[in-house]
Structure formats: C-alpha cells, structure tokens
Design an enzyme around this catalytic site. Structure first.
Site, PDB file in Angstrom:
ATOM      1  N   HIS A 226      16.594  -7.121 -38.613  1.00  0.00           N
ATOM      2  CA  HIS A 226      15.824  -7.087 -36.990  1.00  0.00           C
ATOM      3  C   HIS A 226      14.270  -6.303 -37.240  1.00  0.00           C
ATOM      4  O   HIS A 226      14.096  -5.573 -38.086  1.00  0.00           O
ATOM      5  CB  HIS A 226      16.724  -5.917 -36.279  1.00  0.00           C
TER       6      HIS A 226
ATOM      7  N   HIS B 144      21.241  -3.449 -35.158  1.00  0.00           N
ATOM      8  CA  HIS B 144      20.081  -3.141 -34.406  1.00  0.00           C
ATOM      9  C   HIS B 144      20.509  -2.128 -33.237  1.00  0.00           C
ATOM     10  O   HIS B 144      19.437  -1.696 -32.811  1.00  0.00           O
ATOM     11  CB  HIS B 144      19.568  -4.626 -33.731  1.00  0.00           C
TER      12      HIS B 144
ATOM     13  N   ASP C 220      22.182  -7.763 -20.255  1.00  0.00           N
ATOM     14  CA  ASP C 220      22.033  -6.305 -20.222  1.00  0.00           C
ATOM     15  C   ASP C 220      21.184  -5.526 -20.905  1.00  0.00           C
ATOM     16  O   ASP C 220      20.897  -4.285 -21.100  1.00  0.00           O
ATOM     17  CB  ASP C 220      23.442  -5.659 -20.827  1.00  0.00           C
TER      18      ASP C 220
ATOM     19  N   GLU D  29      22.658  -0.412 -22.530  1.00  0.00           N
ATOM     20  CA  GLU D  29      23.012  -1.979 -21.942  1.00  0.00           C
ATOM     21  C   GLU D  29      24.004  -1.724 -20.906  1.00  0.00           C
ATOM     22  O   GLU D  29      24.130  -2.496 -20.062  1.00  0.00           O
ATOM     23  CB  GLU D  29      23.560  -2.759 -23.233  1.00  0.00           C
TER      24      GLU D  29
ATOM     25  N   GLU E 196      26.326 -13.833 -17.268  1.00  0.00           N
ATOM     26  CA  GLU E 196      27.247 -12.760 -18.383  1.00  0.00           C
ATOM     27  C   GLU E 196      27.446 -11.582 -17.489  1.00  0.00           C
ATOM     28  O   GLU E 196      27.050 -10.471 -18.194  1.00  0.00           O
ATOM     29  CB  GLU E 196      26.285 -12.610 -19.490  1.00  0.00           C
TER      30      GLU E 196
ATOM     31  N   ARG F 225      20.810   0.682 -30.662  1.00  0.00           N
ATOM     32  CA  ARG F 225      20.053   1.928 -30.289  1.00  0.00           C
ATOM     33  C   ARG F 225      20.817   3.172 -30.919  1.00  0.00           C
ATOM     34  O   ARG F 225      20.468   3.911 -31.601  1.00  0.00           O
ATOM     35  CB  ARG F 225      19.443   2.301 -29.185  1.00  0.00           C
TER      36      ARG F 225
HETATM   37  C1  UD1 Z   1      16.765  -5.052 -27.283  1.00  0.00           C
HETATM   38  C2  UD1 Z   1      17.701  -4.894 -26.299  1.00  0.00           C
HETATM   39  C3  UD1 Z   1      19.066  -4.879 -26.864  1.00  0.00           C
HETATM   40  C4  UD1 Z   1      19.341  -6.166 -27.534  1.00  0.00           C
HETATM   41  C5  UD1 Z   1      18.336  -6.221 -28.443  1.00  0.00           C
HETATM   42  C6  UD1 Z   1      18.575  -7.681 -29.262  1.00  0.00           C
HETATM   43  C7  UD1 Z   1      17.114  -3.135 -24.534  1.00  0.00           C
HETATM   44  C8  UD1 Z   1      16.809  -1.762 -24.101  1.00  0.00           C
HETATM   45  N1  UD1 Z   1      17.429  -3.441 -25.680  1.00  0.00           N
HETATM   46  O1  UD1 Z   1      17.010  -3.963 -28.348  1.00  0.00           O
HETATM   47  O2  UD1 Z   1      20.128  -4.724 -25.572  1.00  0.00           O
HETATM   48  O3  UD1 Z   1      20.756  -6.065 -27.824  1.00  0.00           O
HETATM   49  O4  UD1 Z   1      16.996  -6.589 -28.026  1.00  0.00           O
HETATM   50  O5  UD1 Z   1      17.838  -7.890 -30.368  1.00  0.00           O
HETATM   51  O6  UD1 Z   1      16.775  -4.032 -23.685  1.00  0.00           O
HETATM   52  N2  UD1 Z   1      10.284  -6.006 -32.494  1.00  0.00           N
HETATM   53  C9  UD1 Z   1       9.052  -6.945 -33.087  1.00  0.00           C
HETATM   54  N3  UD1 Z   1       9.163  -8.171 -32.842  1.00  0.00           N
HETATM   55  C10 UD1 Z   1      10.311  -8.636 -32.037  1.00  0.00           C
HETATM   56  C11 UD1 Z   1      11.286  -8.024 -31.388  1.00  0.00           C
HETATM   57  C12 UD1 Z   1      11.218  -6.462 -31.856  1.00  0.00           C
HETATM   58  O7  UD1 Z   1       8.311  -6.272 -33.733  1.00  0.00           O
HETATM   59  O8  UD1 Z   1      10.204  -9.952 -31.808  1.00  0.00           O
HETATM   60  C13 UD1 Z   1      10.207  -4.696 -32.823  1.00  0.00           C
HETATM   61  C14 UD1 Z   1       9.003  -3.825 -31.941  1.00  0.00           C
HETATM   62  O9  UD1 Z   1       8.641  -2.855 -32.577  1.00  0.00           O
HETATM   63  C15 UD1 Z   1       9.952  -3.299 -30.849  1.00  0.00           C
HETATM   64  C16 UD1 Z   1      11.249  -2.807 -31.559  1.00  0.00           C
HETATM   65  O10 UD1 Z   1      11.301  -3.750 -32.347  1.00  0.00           O
HETATM   66  O11 UD1 Z   1       9.277  -2.099 -30.078  1.00  0.00           O
HETATM   67  C17 UD1 Z   1      12.402  -2.922 -30.757  1.00  0.00           C
HETATM   68  O12 UD1 Z   1      12.336  -3.703 -29.709  1.00  0.00           O
HETATM   69  P1  UD1 Z   1      13.401  -3.464 -28.211  1.00  0.00           P
HETATM   70  O13 UD1 Z   1      13.185  -4.711 -27.607  1.00  0.00           O
HETATM   71  O14 UD1 Z   1      12.596  -2.026 -27.567  1.00  0.00           O
HETATM   72  O15 UD1 Z   1      14.809  -3.014 -28.804  1.00  0.00           O
HETATM   73  P2  UD1 Z   1      15.828  -3.761 -29.653  1.00  0.00           P
HETATM   74  O16 UD1 Z   1      16.714  -2.647 -30.408  1.00  0.00           O
HETATM   75  O17 UD1 Z   1      14.995  -5.063 -29.825  1.00  0.00           O
HETATM   76  N1  UDP Z   2      20.465 -14.515 -34.311  1.00  0.00           N
HETATM   77  C1  UDP Z   2      19.476 -15.357 -34.759  1.00  0.00           C
HETATM   78  N2  UDP Z   2      18.751 -14.936 -35.799  1.00  0.00           N
HETATM   79  C2  UDP Z   2      19.107 -13.761 -36.688  1.00  0.00           C
HETATM   80  C3  UDP Z   2      20.031 -13.059 -36.036  1.00  0.00           C
HETATM   81  C4  UDP Z   2      20.724 -13.281 -34.623  1.00  0.00           C
HETATM   82  O1  UDP Z   2      19.072 -16.302 -34.170  1.00  0.00           O
HETATM   83  O2  UDP Z   2      18.788 -13.578 -37.576  1.00  0.00           O
HETATM   84  C5  UDP Z   2      21.156 -14.814 -32.956  1.00  0.00           C
HETATM   85  C6  UDP Z   2      22.865 -14.643 -32.896  1.00  0.00           C
HETATM   86  O3  UDP Z   2      23.473 -15.938 -33.415  1.00  0.00           O
HETATM   87  C7  UDP Z   2      23.109 -14.584 -31.540  1.00  0.00           C
HETATM   88  C8  UDP Z   2      21.715 -13.761 -31.299  1.00  0.00           C
HETATM   89  O4  UDP Z   2      20.790 -13.764 -31.910  1.00  0.00           O
HETATM   90  O5  UDP Z   2      23.158 -15.566 -30.764  1.00  0.00           O
HETATM   91  C9  UDP Z   2      22.412 -12.195 -30.937  1.00  0.00           C
HETATM   92  O6  UDP Z   2      20.883 -11.277 -30.841  1.00  0.00           O
HETATM   93  P1  UDP Z   2      20.944  -9.669 -31.266  1.00  0.00           P
HETATM   94  O7  UDP Z   2      22.072  -9.423 -32.378  1.00  0.00           O
HETATM   95  O8  UDP Z   2      19.651  -9.410 -31.587  1.00  0.00           O
HETATM   96  O9  UDP Z   2      21.530  -9.204 -29.672  1.00  0.00           O
HETATM   97  P2  UDP Z   2      22.757  -8.798 -28.995  1.00  0.00           P
HETATM   98  O10 UDP Z   2      23.712 -10.237 -28.845  1.00  0.00           O
HETATM   99  O11 UDP Z   2      23.418  -7.635 -29.707  1.00  0.00           O
HETATM  100  O12 UDP Z   2      22.209  -8.315 -27.760  1.00  0.00           O
END
Ligand code: UD1
Ligand code: UDP
Length: 381
Positions: A243, A210, A97, A133, A119, A212
């Site tokens: 995060h 994390h 998603d 999502e 999924e 939004r």
């Molecule tokens: C994204 C997904 C969300 C998912 C989550 C898992 C969308 C809109 N959101 O949200 O569905 O649950 O990932 O964690 O697709 N960043 C880093 N390094 C990383 C990852 C993120 O620096 O490895 C920072 C960056 O500044 C980035 C921000 O986090 O711009 C947000 O990342 P983004 O993928 O836009 O949103 P998530 O909240 O991570």
């Molecule tokens: N996870 C990880 N390291 C962390 C936190 C979470 O490997 O420090 C794993 C967790 O076991 C799960 C996945 O990341 O499999 C969940 O990711 P996240 O919560 O970022 O996204 P969501 O599932 O809400 O989309």
C-alpha cells in the site's frame, strides 16, 4: 429524467462503484449519471478509473501525503459543497465506510439531497475496530434514505437499528460483479514485477496490509511471522503489493526488504491483482474487499484483524480471523501450509457476497424508488 451522482475516493470504493456507474450509464434515457471523485487516493484511484474507463465529471484531488482524518473530511466536505450546489442531483450514491463515504453523505444531508448507501449494514459492533470505518458506516447509515445491503445479515443489522425495512434492499456485493468481469483463466501477467514469481514450482502467499489499527507494531509482528515461514518452508514465495501509505512502507522496508522469495511490489492494477489472487495458494490480509473476493475464488484467507464486519465467509469456513500476534500468525500460516486436510477444508469456492448481479439490483431499486418505472428487485439470497 433523474440525476444520480456517485461520490467515491479510494481504490476499494472505485472498484465496487464502477459496476454501478456502468450500469447506471446503460439507462441514458432515464438517468443522468454524474461521477464526483474526492481522490482521497490518487494513484490507487486512477488505476481503477483507467481500467473501467470512467472519466469523472468532478475531481476534487484532495489527497495529501500523510493526510489525517481531519484533512480528508474537511477537504472533501468543502469540495463536495460546490459540486452539490452546482449539480443539485436527485440522489447521491456513496459506498461503504471510508472518510470520503461519510463526508459524501454528510455534505448531501447538508444540501438536503437523499443518499443511497451501497454496501450498507456491515457491523463489527466495535466503533474502534475497524477504525474509523465502523463509525463512518454507521453515520452514513443514519443519513441514508436507501440502504443497499449486500447480505441478509447486513439487512438484519440495519433492522436492529430500527431502519425502515422498505428502505433496505438486499443486493449482493458489487465487488463480485467487478471480480467476475476481471478474472480469466488464460490471463497473462504483463507486469514486470510479477515476472520473477515462480508460480509453477512454489506456493504463492499473497499478502496485503493497510488498516490504521494495524500500523506500527501489529504490522511488524505480522511481517516477522511471515519472514520465519518463508525461511522455513522452501517451496513458498510471498507476493506483497505494498500500500502507498508511507507508514506501511516504513515498517515493510525495515522488516522485509531484500529477502529471498519475498516480492515487495507496487500496488497492482485491479486486473492483475484479481488474477494474481486466483493463482495464489493462500491469502493473508487485513483488507475488507479481499475477504470478499478470495472466497469466491476458492482461496483460503487468514484475516489479520481481531474483528470482521464480514462474518459470512468465516461461517462458510473459507476465512479465519487470526489477529496480528506473531506466534498466532506463524502457527496458523504454517498449519495451512503443512496440513493438506486443513488447507483443503478451507479451499471451497463459496459466494456468500454476491452473484454478479448486484449493480443491476441497485439500479433497479433506484429506478423503482425515484421514477416508479419498475418493480422492487428480487433480493440476493
Ligand atoms: C483508506 C480508507 C480505508 C480503506 C483504504 C483502502 C479512510 C479513513 N481510510 O485508508 O477505509 O480501507 O483507504 O485502501 O477513509 N497514498 C498515496 N497514494 C494513493 C493512496 C494513498 O500516496 O493512491 C498514501 C498517502 O500518503 C495518503 C496515505 O497513503 O496520505 C493514506 O491514505 P488514506 O486514504 O488516508 O488511508 P488508507 O490507509 O489508504
Ligand atoms: N487491490 C488491487 N490491487 C492491489 C491490492 C488490492 O486492485 O495491489 C484490490 C482488491 O482486489 C480489492 C480492493 O483492492 O478489490 C481492496 O482494497 P483495499 O484492501 O485497499 O481496501 P479495503 O477493501 O480494505 O477497504
């Protein structure tokens, strides 16, 4: 020979697609497997690729600090256009998603490549929760030719939307495949950040946030509630892998930095994280994946959201949906820490999401559909 391209970009997609990619790669004589990552996440994606030893064939490297939904969608679309034009796969697999998922599905549709949705079929019924999502998942479902629904309930959601039943496979969730390969009773934590956690004498509360829709005030409420809990109950410690989203980090630092028995650490690699979950007393999270994993480890989960697209573990009694109001988070957490019967009622190990064989079923379904070389897989019940 068929060519199957897996497209993913964030940590959870990588964790849940890795078992599918590894399973596809076992079929070298009938399947050419291509991996294209958008790298919507950079560091958090690389952690997973490294663990599962997956080397992407294409890496679009789109992540930018503070990226918007428009940034992710447009960069992923433009990058995937070139990859799809070059590779011309027979099938694209997307997962779940995220915005990468939706962009992957839409780009494939524009190139008239069929999509398999791993999924598929989870719904809250509210297009703003989880945001974006719920809509990403619905739109991807509209494009997909094949729907790999983790549970019967997810299949029913799709059938209510008039999806052709033959195109829906109930496979279980691949996250359980990944989890089963990763959690070990004799696991030794090598991470420096976990060395000072007192697993022996204290009850460890694992926290992640994390979403939004929780950014800002909801997160502040959650953190304040938990600060009070740790202040009041001496034998608790919080471990919070924070995060990388800077908007999450800002509130975390304002509310939780420098406090005793609250460990703010970097995101953990999946292996230590999964093993940390299995040694924790209680999990508080707004994550989707953690809601699926913790119940199979027998850990009670308080979900910091108002809706969930994963009601199966709520029904099984190991997950409670508690929202983000400060008083409710405080009261529910305190209740589980002080009422042994309430805690024990929520700590049964249940596996409504999978049995570790989901990626096998998905690959069998792909071979059945695209090559006719095997029968339909049995459903995960
Ligand atoms: C994204 C997904 C969300 C998912 C989550 C898992 C969308 C809109 N959101 O949200 O569905 O649950 O990932 O964690 O697709 N960043 C880093 N390094 C990383 C990852 C993120 O620096 O490895 C920072 C960056 O500044 C980035 C921000 O986090 O711009 C947000 O990342 P983004 O993928 O836009 O949103 P998530 O909240 O991570
Ligand atoms: N996870 C990880 N390291 C962390 C936190 C979470 O490997 O420090 C794993 C967790 O076991 C799960 C996945 O990341 O499999 C969940 O990711 P996240 O919560 O970022 O996204 P969501 O599932 O809400 O989309």
């Amino acid at each position: 020979m068929i060519k199957v391209m897996a497209v993913f970009g964030t940590r959870p997609e990588a964790i849940k697609m890795a078992p599918v990619v590894l399973e596809l790669k076992k079929h070298v004589h009938s399947v050419e497997t291509i991996v294209a990552v958008t790298a919507q996440h950079r560091q958090m994606l690389d952690q997973v690729l490294h663990l599962f030893k997956i080397k992407p064939d294409y890496d679009l490297d789109i992540m930018a600090q503070g990226q918007t939904l428009f940034d992710i969608t447009s960069r992923a679309m433009m990058g995937l256009k070139e990859v799809l034009e070059r590779e011309k796969p027979d099938l694209v697999l997307v997962h779940g998603d995220t915005t990468t998922t939706f962009a992957g599905a839409l780009a494939s549709y524009y190139e008239q490549v069929p999509v398999g949705h791993v999924e598929a079929g989870l719904r809250t019924g509210d297009i703003y929760s989880p945001f974006p999502e719920e809509m990403n998942r619905k739109l991807t479902g509209s494009i997909a030719a094949f729907h790999f629904a983790p549970t019967m309930r997810a299949k029913e959601n799709l059938l209510r939307e008039n999806v052709n039943e033959r195109s829906v496979y109930v496979t279980g969730n691949t996250v359980i495949d990944a989890l089963m390969k990763t959690v070990r009773h004799d696991y030794d934590f090598a991470d420096e950040s976990l060395r000072s956690v007192d697993f022996e004498h204290r009850r460890v509360i694992l926290l992640t946030t994390h979403r939004r829709e929780n950014l800002g005030e909801p997160m502040r409420h959650i953190y304040r509630a938990l600060r009070s809990i740790v202040n009041e109950i001496d034998d608790t410690e919080i471990v919070f892998p924070v995060h990388r989203n800077p908007l999450v980090r800002k509130v975390v630092n304002e509310e939780l930095a420098g406090l005793d028995r609250i460990h703010l650490i970097e995101p953990l690699d999946y292996e230590p994280f999964a093993n940390l979950m299995s040694r924790s007393y209680l999990v508080l999270t707004d994550s989707g994946g953690i809601q699926e994993e913790a119940p199979s480890l027998g850990k009670p989960v308080l979900v910091l959201r108002n809706t969930t697209e994963r009601p199966e573990a709520v029904k099984a009694g190991t997950v409670a949906l508690i929202g983000t109001e400060k008083d409710v988070v405080y009261n529910m957490t305190k209740h589980l820490l002080t009422d042994a019967a309430a805690y024990s009622a929520m700590s049964n190990a249940v596996n409504p999401y999978g049995d570790g064989k989901s990626s096998e079923r998905i690959v069998q379904a792909i071979l059945h559909e695209l090559t006719g070389s095997c029968s339909r897989p049995d459903e995960f019940l």
